[in-house]
Scaffold this motif. Structure first.
Motif, PDB file in Angstrom:
ATOM      1  N   ALA A  15     -42.083  11.861  41.695  1.00  0.00           N
ATOM      2  CA  ALA A  15     -40.689  12.016  41.874  1.00  0.00           C
ATOM      3  C   ALA A  15     -40.129  13.191  41.309  1.00  0.00           C
ATOM      4  O   ALA A  15     -40.605  13.844  40.388  1.00  0.00           O
ATOM      5  CB  ALA A  15     -39.831  10.767  41.049  1.00  0.00           C
ATOM      6  N   GLU A  16     -39.104  13.855  42.070  1.00  0.00           N
ATOM      7  CA  GLU A  16     -38.644  15.086  41.695  1.00  0.00           C
ATOM      8  C   GLU A  16     -37.346  15.085  40.821  1.00  0.00           C
ATOM      9  O   GLU A  16     -36.794  13.595  40.690  1.00  0.00           O
ATOM     10  CB  GLU A  16     -38.109  16.002  42.986  1.00  0.00           C
ATOM     11  N   GLY A  17     -37.065  15.870  40.122  1.00  0.00           N
ATOM     12  CA  GLY A  17     -35.797  15.737  39.353  1.00  0.00           C
ATOM     13  C   GLY A  17     -36.119  15.529  37.844  1.00  0.00           C
ATOM     14  O   GLY A  17     -37.221  15.596  37.309  1.00  0.00           O
ATOM     15  N   ILE A  18     -35.149  15.308  37.075  1.00  0.00           N
ATOM     16  CA  ILE A  18     -35.146  14.991  35.555  1.00  0.00           C
ATOM     17  C   ILE A  18     -34.883  13.725  35.490  1.00  0.00           C
ATOM     18  O   ILE A  18     -33.909  13.058  35.758  1.00  0.00           O
ATOM     19  CB  ILE A  18     -34.293  15.989  34.638  1.00  0.00           C
ATOM     20  N   TRP A  19     -35.757  12.720  34.774  1.00  0.00           N
ATOM     21  CA  TRP A  19     -35.587  11.263  34.368  1.00  0.00           C
ATOM     22  C   TRP A  19     -35.293  11.254  32.918  1.00  0.00           C
ATOM     23  O   TRP A  19     -36.073  11.930  32.288  1.00  0.00           O
ATOM     24  CB  TRP A  19     -36.555  10.510  35.192  1.00  0.00           C
ATOM     25  N   ILE A  20     -34.469  10.180  32.515  1.00  0.00           N
ATOM     26  CA  ILE A  20     -34.419   9.926  31.104  1.00  0.00           C
ATOM     27  C   ILE A  20     -34.483   8.195  31.083  1.00  0.00           C
ATOM     28  O   ILE A  20     -34.265   7.658  32.123  1.00  0.00           O
ATOM     29  CB  ILE A  20     -33.098  10.315  30.543  1.00  0.00           C
ATOM     30  N   PHE A  73     -36.022   5.125  27.883  1.00  0.00           N
ATOM     31  CA  PHE A  73     -36.419   4.904  26.659  1.00  0.00           C
ATOM     32  C   PHE A  73     -38.027   4.875  26.705  1.00  0.00           C
ATOM     33  O   PHE A  73     -38.430   4.257  27.579  1.00  0.00           O
ATOM     34  CB  PHE A  73     -35.898   3.389  26.032  1.00  0.00           C
ATOM     35  N   ARG A  74     -38.534   5.188  25.659  1.00  0.00           N
ATOM     36  CA  ARG A  74     -40.064   5.205  25.630  1.00  0.00           C
ATOM     37  C   ARG A  74     -40.624   3.798  25.727  1.00  0.00           C
ATOM     38  O   ARG A  74     -40.176   2.893  25.252  1.00  0.00           O
ATOM     39  CB  ARG A  74     -40.462   5.916  24.339  1.00  0.00           C
ATOM     40  N   ARG A  75     -41.443   3.486  26.479  1.00  0.00           N
ATOM     41  CA  ARG A  75     -42.246   2.223  26.914  1.00  0.00           C
ATOM     42  C   ARG A  75     -41.136   1.191  27.383  1.00  0.00           C
ATOM     43  O   ARG A  75     -41.480   0.010  27.269  1.00  0.00           O
ATOM     44  CB  ARG A  75     -42.627   1.630  25.409  1.00  0.00           C
ATOM     45  N   ASP A  76     -40.271   1.812  28.043  1.00  0.00           N
ATOM     46  CA  ASP A  76     -39.196   0.660  28.708  1.00  0.00           C
ATOM     47  C   ASP A  76     -38.993   1.353  30.059  1.00  0.00           C
ATOM     48  O   ASP A  76     -38.118   2.170  30.446  1.00  0.00           O
ATOM     49  CB  ASP A  76     -37.878   0.501  27.831  1.00  0.00           C
ATOM     50  N   SER A  77     -40.047   1.319  31.059  1.00  0.00           N
ATOM     51  CA  SER A  77     -39.828   1.626  32.191  1.00  0.00           C
ATOM     52  C   SER A  77     -38.522   1.215  33.194  1.00  0.00           C
ATOM     53  O   SER A  77     -38.193   2.122  33.885  1.00  0.00           O
ATOM     54  CB  SER A  77     -41.163   1.556  33.068  1.00  0.00           C
ATOM     55  N   SER A  78     -38.053   0.145  32.772  1.00  0.00           N
ATOM     56  CA  SER A  78     -36.729  -0.248  33.586  1.00  0.00           C
ATOM     57  C   SER A  78     -35.584   0.428  32.963  1.00  0.00           C
ATOM     58  O   SER A  78     -34.628   0.459  33.845  1.00  0.00           O
ATOM     59  CB  SER A  78     -36.632  -1.668  33.229  1.00  0.00           C
ATOM     60  N   SER A  79     -35.571   1.446  31.930  1.00  0.00           N
ATOM     61  CA  SER A  79     -34.620   2.148  31.615  1.00  0.00           C
ATOM     62  C   SER A  79     -34.589   3.555  32.071  1.00  0.00           C
ATOM     63  O   SER A  79     -33.416   4.243  32.175  1.00  0.00           O
ATOM     64  CB  SER A  79     -34.420   2.194  30.045  1.00  0.00           C
ATOM     65  N   MET A  80     -35.597   3.802  32.677  1.00  0.00           N
ATOM     66  CA  MET A  80     -35.766   5.297  33.506  1.00  0.00           C
ATOM     67  C   MET A  80     -34.471   5.371  34.658  1.00  0.00           C
ATOM     68  O   MET A  80     -34.384   4.488  35.456  1.00  0.00           O
ATOM     69  CB  MET A  80     -37.111   5.584  34.034  1.00  0.00           C
TER      70      MET A  80
END
Length: 132
Positions: A1-6, A8-15
């Motif tokens: 995936a391109e771009g900048i993603w943010i 929480f660590r260990r919580d892929s649903s928060s990306m």
């Protein structure tokens, strides 16, 4: 995936994607200045972190513009680095012209970044030559 993603660590649903950029090769956070630097598609950009990740306490203001500042002008940047010199934070980036390498040194200036006089004119103001 391109771009900048943010997220929480260990919580892929928060990306979530906060920047839609191509060919991101470097990024770093300047905590003391509230700035996020990104090298994407050989261009160096500075973003106010509040523009990317607003906090409940933040109010939209001119001190945190939504548009990034292109620090490298129209020149292609190979890489950048952030460090300290005599207790001053500096950003050094390198560009090539032919077989020559050119290094540029920038210094963030707090009052120019966060609402000082003519703050929107230049993120890293160029000092008069006699100051160097």
């Amino acid at each position: 995936a391109e771009g900048i993603w943010i997220g929480f660590r260990r919580d892929s649903s928060s990306m979530r994607r906060v920047l839609h950029l191509k060919s991101v090769t470097q990024c770093t956070m300047l905590d003391d200045f509230g700035l996020f630097l990104v090298l994407a598609d050989k261009q160096l950009f500075a973003y106010h972190i509040e523009a990317l990740v607003p906090t409940p306490q933040s109010n939209p203001s001119p001190s945190a513009p939504q548009t990034p500042q292109k620090l490298s002008g129209n020149k292609e940047v190979q890489f950048f680095s952030v460090g300290k010199s005599s207790e001053r934070t500096v950003v050094i980036y390198m560009r090539k012209r032919g077989s020559d390498s050119y290094f540029h040194v920038l210094e963030p200036v707090l009052d120019r970044i966060h609402g000082g006089p003519r703050a929107t004119s230049r993120f890293f103001p160029r000092p008069p030559k006699q100051e160097w």
